[in-house]
Motif scaffolding. Structure first.
Motif, PDB file in Angstrom:
ATOM      1  N   SER A 149      12.377 -57.080 -44.023  1.00  0.00           N
ATOM      2  CA  SER A 149      11.739 -57.023 -45.375  1.00  0.00           C
ATOM      3  C   SER A 149      10.634 -57.655 -43.912  1.00  0.00           C
ATOM      4  CB  SER A 149      11.481 -57.826 -46.838  1.00  0.00           C
ATOM      5  OG  SER A 149      11.712 -59.139 -46.194  1.00  0.00           O
ATOM      6  N   ALA A 150       9.252 -56.923 -44.424  1.00  0.00           N
ATOM      7  CA  ALA A 150       7.670 -57.099 -43.999  1.00  0.00           C
ATOM      8  C   ALA A 150       8.019 -58.712 -43.385  1.00  0.00           C
ATOM      9  CB  ALA A 150       7.433 -56.421 -44.428  1.00  0.00           C
ATOM     10  N   THR A 151       8.387 -59.666 -45.014  1.00  0.00           N
ATOM     11  CA  THR A 151       8.065 -60.940 -44.942  1.00  0.00           C
ATOM     12  C   THR A 151       8.711 -61.663 -43.826  1.00  0.00           C
ATOM     13  OG1 THR A 151       7.371 -61.261 -46.627  1.00  0.00           O
ATOM     14  CG2 THR A 151       8.089 -63.125 -45.630  1.00  0.00           C
ATOM     15  N   ASP A 152       9.993 -61.097 -44.283  1.00  0.00           N
ATOM     16  CA  ASP A 152      11.414 -62.020 -43.085  1.00  0.00           C
ATOM     17  C   ASP A 152      10.939 -61.284 -41.930  1.00  0.00           C
ATOM     18  OD1 ASP A 152      11.975 -62.701 -44.993  1.00  0.00           O
ATOM     19  OD2 ASP A 152      13.903 -61.043 -45.240  1.00  0.00           O
ATOM     20  N   GLY A 153      10.114 -59.607 -41.253  1.00  0.00           N
ATOM     21  CA  GLY A 153      10.145 -59.899 -40.206  1.00  0.00           C
ATOM     22  C   GLY A 153       8.997 -60.817 -39.470  1.00  0.00           C
ATOM     23  N   LEU A 159       8.971 -67.354 -35.658  1.00  0.00           N
ATOM     24  CA  LEU A 159       9.636 -67.922 -34.602  1.00  0.00           C
ATOM     25  C   LEU A 159      10.853 -67.216 -33.058  1.00  0.00           C
ATOM     26  CD1 LEU A 159      11.894 -70.693 -35.636  1.00  0.00           C
ATOM     27  CD2 LEU A 159      13.916 -68.552 -36.736  1.00  0.00           C
ATOM     28  N   ALA A 160      10.928 -66.371 -33.692  1.00  0.00           N
ATOM     29  CA  ALA A 160      11.678 -65.813 -31.764  1.00  0.00           C
ATOM     30  C   ALA A 160      10.719 -66.105 -30.759  1.00  0.00           C
ATOM     31  CB  ALA A 160      11.320 -64.548 -31.941  1.00  0.00           C
ATOM     32  N   ALA A 164      11.426 -69.335 -27.326  1.00  0.00           N
ATOM     33  CA  ALA A 164      11.035 -68.425 -25.945  1.00  0.00           C
ATOM     34  C   ALA A 164      10.550 -69.289 -25.526  1.00  0.00           C
ATOM     35  CB  ALA A 164      10.019 -67.190 -26.613  1.00  0.00           C
ATOM     36  N   PHE A 165       9.132 -69.861 -26.205  1.00  0.00           N
ATOM     37  CA  PHE A 165       8.199 -70.689 -25.233  1.00  0.00           C
ATOM     38  C   PHE A 165       8.692 -72.164 -25.375  1.00  0.00           C
ATOM     39  CE2 PHE A 165       4.918 -74.222 -25.703  1.00  0.00           C
ATOM     40  CZ  PHE A 165       4.059 -73.362 -24.363  1.00  0.00           C
ATOM     41  N   ALA A 166       9.861 -72.337 -25.698  1.00  0.00           N
ATOM     42  CA  ALA A 166      10.612 -73.425 -26.331  1.00  0.00           C
ATOM     43  C   ALA A 166      11.301 -73.644 -24.756  1.00  0.00           C
ATOM     44  CB  ALA A 166      10.956 -74.113 -27.724  1.00  0.00           C
ATOM     45  N   ALA A 167      11.856 -72.393 -24.800  1.00  0.00           N
ATOM     46  CA  ALA A 167      13.240 -72.193 -23.938  1.00  0.00           C
ATOM     47  C   ALA A 167      12.295 -72.210 -22.177  1.00  0.00           C
ATOM     48  CB  ALA A 167      13.865 -71.007 -24.135  1.00  0.00           C
ATOM     49  N   VAL A 168      11.232 -71.565 -21.697  1.00  0.00           N
ATOM     50  CA  VAL A 168      10.522 -71.394 -20.835  1.00  0.00           C
ATOM     51  C   VAL A 168       9.855 -72.908 -20.850  1.00  0.00           C
ATOM     52  CG1 VAL A 168       8.273 -70.395 -19.956  1.00  0.00           C
ATOM     53  CG2 VAL A 168      10.214 -69.323 -21.018  1.00  0.00           C
ATOM     54  N   SER A 169       9.671 -73.747 -21.395  1.00  0.00           N
ATOM     55  CA  SER A 169       8.975 -74.559 -21.326  1.00  0.00           C
ATOM     56  C   SER A 169      10.250 -76.407 -20.978  1.00  0.00           C
ATOM     57  CB  SER A 169       7.533 -75.004 -22.332  1.00  0.00           C
ATOM     58  OG  SER A 169       7.024 -74.508 -22.424  1.00  0.00           O
ATOM     59  N   ALA A 170      11.222 -75.766 -21.865  1.00  0.00           N
ATOM     60  CA  ALA A 170      12.488 -77.155 -20.697  1.00  0.00           C
ATOM     61  C   ALA A 170      13.099 -76.505 -20.336  1.00  0.00           C
ATOM     62  CB  ALA A 170      13.657 -76.615 -22.487  1.00  0.00           C
ATOM     63  N   ILE A 171      13.039 -75.075 -20.035  1.00  0.00           N
ATOM     64  CA  ILE A 171      14.204 -74.858 -18.195  1.00  0.00           C
ATOM     65  C   ILE A 171      13.365 -75.210 -17.426  1.00  0.00           C
ATOM     66  CG2 ILE A 171      14.946 -72.998 -16.897  1.00  0.00           C
ATOM     67  CD1 ILE A 171      15.536 -71.717 -19.448  1.00  0.00           C
ATOM     68  N   ALA A 172      11.650 -74.762 -17.249  1.00  0.00           N
ATOM     69  CA  ALA A 172      10.519 -76.077 -16.128  1.00  0.00           C
ATOM     70  C   ALA A 172      11.092 -77.234 -16.120  1.00  0.00           C
ATOM     71  CB  ALA A 172       9.363 -75.190 -17.008  1.00  0.00           C
ATOM     72  N   GLU A 173      10.827 -77.899 -17.575  1.00  0.00           N
ATOM     73  CA  GLU A 173      11.222 -79.445 -16.804  1.00  0.00           C
ATOM     74  C   GLU A 173      12.609 -79.738 -15.881  1.00  0.00           C
ATOM     75  OE1 GLU A 173       9.022 -81.783 -17.896  1.00  0.00           O
ATOM     76  OE2 GLU A 173       7.367 -79.923 -18.700  1.00  0.00           O
ATOM     77  N   LEU A 174      13.445 -78.414 -16.763  1.00  0.00           N
ATOM     78  CA  LEU A 174      14.719 -78.619 -16.259  1.00  0.00           C
ATOM     79  C   LEU A 174      14.541 -78.694 -14.112  1.00  0.00           C
ATOM     80  CD1 LEU A 174      18.239 -79.095 -16.227  1.00  0.00           C
ATOM     81  CD2 LEU A 174      17.830 -76.272 -16.393  1.00  0.00           C
ATOM     82  N   LEU A 175      14.203 -77.485 -14.321  1.00  0.00           N
ATOM     83  CA  LEU A 175      14.475 -77.513 -12.486  1.00  0.00           C
ATOM     84  C   LEU A 175      12.941 -78.351 -12.325  1.00  0.00           C
ATOM     85  CD1 LEU A 175      13.223 -73.688 -12.546  1.00  0.00           C
ATOM     86  CD2 LEU A 175      15.292 -75.121 -12.727  1.00  0.00           C
ATOM     87  N   THR A 176      11.742 -78.819 -12.379  1.00  0.00           N
ATOM     88  CA  THR A 176      11.058 -80.287 -11.877  1.00  0.00           C
ATOM     89  C   THR A 176      11.775 -81.747 -12.096  1.00  0.00           C
ATOM     90  OG1 THR A 176       8.875 -79.647 -13.004  1.00  0.00           O
ATOM     91  CG2 THR A 176       9.280 -81.497 -12.064  1.00  0.00           C
ATOM     92  N   GLU A 177      13.050 -82.122 -12.923  1.00  0.00           N
ATOM     93  CA  GLU A 177      13.887 -83.158 -13.199  1.00  0.00           C
ATOM     94  C   GLU A 177      14.270 -82.827 -11.766  1.00  0.00           C
ATOM     95  OE1 GLU A 177      14.664 -87.116 -13.945  1.00  0.00           O
ATOM     96  OE2 GLU A 177      13.389 -85.548 -14.604  1.00  0.00           O
ATOM     97  N   LEU A 178      15.217 -81.733 -11.711  1.00  0.00           N
ATOM     98  CA  LEU A 178      16.716 -81.863 -10.723  1.00  0.00           C
ATOM     99  C   LEU A 178      15.736 -81.893  -9.535  1.00  0.00           C
ATOM    100  CD1 LEU A 178      18.497 -78.894 -12.513  1.00  0.00           C
ATOM    101  CD2 LEU A 178      18.659 -80.826 -12.570  1.00  0.00           C
ATOM    102  N   ALA A 312      16.112 -64.354 -33.826  1.00  0.00           N
ATOM    103  CA  ALA A 312      15.777 -65.786 -34.380  1.00  0.00           C
ATOM    104  C   ALA A 312      16.332 -65.163 -35.963  1.00  0.00           C
ATOM    105  CB  ALA A 312      14.581 -65.654 -34.590  1.00  0.00           C
ATOM    106  N   ARG A 313      16.711 -66.460 -36.487  1.00  0.00           N
ATOM    107  CA  ARG A 313      18.109 -66.712 -37.592  1.00  0.00           C
ATOM    108  C   ARG A 313      18.995 -65.454 -37.653  1.00  0.00           C
ATOM    109  NH1 ARG A 313      14.372 -66.853 -43.090  1.00  0.00           N
ATOM    110  NH2 ARG A 313      14.316 -64.709 -42.133  1.00  0.00           N
TER     111      ARG A 313
END
Length: 615
Positions: A149-153, A159-160, A164-178, A312-313
């Protein structure tokens, strides 16, 4: 088997290797073409191949087996009678060619002849709870999934984008830490708990998410495994200075590249819909003999798709739909419109903190991290300056003027006096302690620590932090250690001493703590090459192994009570064909029943030109 063995022997090396690879035949126990034919016709090997075929291809094979040896036209007609949803002759012909390539049947012009062992395996399916001919050809696909539905979409898209932003940020921190401290890979696989906890804190994610995110980064070649440790790769260093949409595009592209072709084909058919139970029902219909193998493959990639915002979901996002269709540029453009806008300016505070009013551009963030510590990683990131953080930048070749100039260009509040004082003071103090190798030609050998400030050197000499360095005082201004200069330098740097590394000429050098790794993907030797060479060697060529080959053909014909057409060269040079039913082989001769003359013949193997299955 005789038909298949003869066919295999006639293939060129490339085609033979492809056949072995397509059927995943292990080389163990295979010494000649008859062994290979037996392996291909083994019921377990046939079943393994059938489990990976889609329903329509299985229907074509099952109907052909049911009819015996139909023409292509008869096959199409019978499929139509059973209610098969695809009766296009070109499509059916292509599926027959695929089955012929898999050595499940023989196609001769328009005649389709499944091997008896394949037909027997399919006939046993109903007793094993698998579909028979009518079900394979007549059961339609489950109803298409309803669009969101439009609402679910809208919720899915929001959420997607967050994921996406959380994954990019987390992997950036991963590379910095490594880049600061590599993570050890356990001998049994996976990261140890201490490193997992460290990376979890640095990345701002739960412990359970660390391993999947490391896997995503490894798949994109952003991290590399070397000498048992995960480190930032050269590609990872370049990735860190890209914008967030481009970073996400790299993750999505590597996800798509690793997605098995059969899974990708299933998902690309229905972008924008749910990946839940309905999709699993569709997979079960499409691969009726597949068991759980396809479900497991989809589950693995679905988990990563959720992590990076392709879904997402369990519903495909708009960007994810473009990814599944192979249009990464469109996916990046879509995700760019959903991610928070990057900023290029910060607030520089008198308390030595640096506050970004939004997600900083990647290049500014990477530069700030060289001389400031990250305090928070939310949408509005914050950093803090300290003497130790500035020393870290000085140790890799930065200087006070370049740091102050950079801050002046990005600060909305100018450069406060306490900030300027801290940076200049750290630069003035930097290098008061020097570390170098005792023997410049042996950098892995003993090292020294020197300083004109005897108080600082004295403090280092009695610092219990450096017990492992076993520092020995040579004079009020010089210490020695059996450890290499790099080890001593980074130990003093971590303890926040104003230390610099120097070469034999006393010039300051800037060592890199951990070398950048390059992903190495060792190419495993192709086992089919050695197997084909072995088959050709045991075959012995047309002349040397003729008797052995003919004897095996006759043995097989005897074992299976098969009638064969034998071409025999007579003393006058004439070649005569006999339709024979072989009875025994021995002493260079064979005995057989002549089916046409109804007499028994005994012929020398040396006179046999060829043996082929009876038409």
């Amino acid at each position: 088997m005789l038909t298949l063995a003869s066919r295999l022997r006639a293939l060129n090396d490339a085609a033979l290797r492809r056949t072995i690879a397509l059927r995943s035949i292990p080389p163990h126990g295979i010494h000649d073409f008859f062994d290979l034919a037996e392996a291909l016709l083994d019921p377990a090997a046939i079943q393994s191949t059938l489990t990976h075929l889609d329903r329509s291809t299985l229907a074509v094979l099952a109907v052909a087996a049911d009819l015996g040896a139909p023409t292509l036209g008869e096959l199409v007609e019978r499929l139509a009678d059973l209610g098969h949803d695809t009766v296009d002759a070109a499509d059916i012909s292509a599926r027959v060619d695929r089955l012929d390539e898999l050595m499940l049947l023989v196609r001769t012009d328009d005649t389709v002849s499944p091997f008896p062992a394949v037909a027997a395996r399919l006939r046993a399916w109903p007793e094993e709870g698998l579909p028979g001919v009518a079900d394979l050809a007549g059961v339609s696909a489950p109803s298409p999934l309803a669009p969101l539905s439009a609402t679910d979409g809208r919720f899915t898209e929001r959420l997607a984008a967050e994921r996406a932003f959380a994954a990019v940020s987390a992997i950036a921190e991963l590379l910095t830490e490594l880049s600061l401290e590599p993570a050890r890979e356990l001998s049994r696989g996976g990261l140890g708990l201490p490193d997992t906890k460290r990376l979890s804190m640095a990345m701002g994610v739960d412990l359970e998410a660390v391993a999947p995110l490391v896997g995503i980064a490894a798949r994109a070649d952003l991290v590399a495994l070397g000498a048992g440790y995960w480190s930032e790769s050269q590609a990872g260093s370049a990735w860190l200075v890209e914008g967030a949409p481009a970073r996400w595009g790299v993750l999505a592209s590597s996800w798509l590249a690793a997605l098995p072709a059969d899974v990708r084909e299933i998902l690309a058919q229905r972008p924008g819909v749910a990946w839940g139970d309905a999709l699993h029902r569709f997979v079960a219909w499409l691969h009726p003999a597949g068991g759980s193998w396809m479900d497991e493959r989809i589950a693995d990639f679905a988990r990563d798709a959720e992590l990076i915002g392709i879904t997402a979901r369990q519903s495909t996002s708009a960007a994810g739909a473009s990814v599944l269709l192979g249009d990464i540029d469109a996916a990046v453009a879509t995700i760019a419109g959903s991610l928070p806008a990057e900023v290029g300016a910060v607030y520089l505070q008198h308390d030595l903190s640096i506050v970004a009013p939004g997600p900083l551009s990647a290049s500014i963030d990477a530069r700030l991290r060289t001389f400031a510590d990250v305090e928070s990683r939310e949408l509005a990131s914050s950093y803090r300056l300290s003497g130790a953080s500035v020393n870290r930048a000085l140790a890799i070749g930065d200087d006070a003027e370049s740091i102050l100039s950079f801050l002046a260009t990005i600060s909305l509040t100018g450069v406060p006096q306490p900030v300027e004082y801290l940076i200049r003071d750290a630069a003035d103090r930097y290098g008061r302690v020097r570390v170098g190798s005792v023997d410049p030609l042996n950098p892995a050998g003993p090292s020294y620590v020197r300083s004109d400030d005897s108080a600082v050197l004295g403090a280092i000499a009695v610092d219990q932090t450096f017990t492992a360095l076993a520092l020995i005082s040579l004079s009020p201004t010089k210490l020695t250690s059996a450890q290499p200069a790099d080890t001593v330098f980074w130990a003093l740097t971590d303890a926040r001493y104003p230390v610099a590394a120097e070469n034999a000429a006393g010039e300051v050098v800037h060592p890199r703590r951990h070398r950048v790794m390059h992903p190495i993907r060792p190419e495993a030797p192709d086992p089919t090459i050695a197997l084909v060479e072995k088959l050709r060697a045991t075959d012995g060529g047309e002349a040397k192994a003729a008797h052995a080959w003919l004897a095996r053909q006759l043995d097989s014909a005897i074992k299976h009570r098969q009638t064969v057409l034998v071409s025999v060269k007579m003393p006058d040079g004439e070649v005569v064909d006999y339709l024979l039913e072989p009875a025994s082989v021995g002493g260079g001769r064979f005995r057989a029943r002549d089916r046409h003359a109804d007499i028994e013949r005994t012929l020398p193997l040396s006179s046999v030109v060829s043996i082929v299955p009876a038409p």
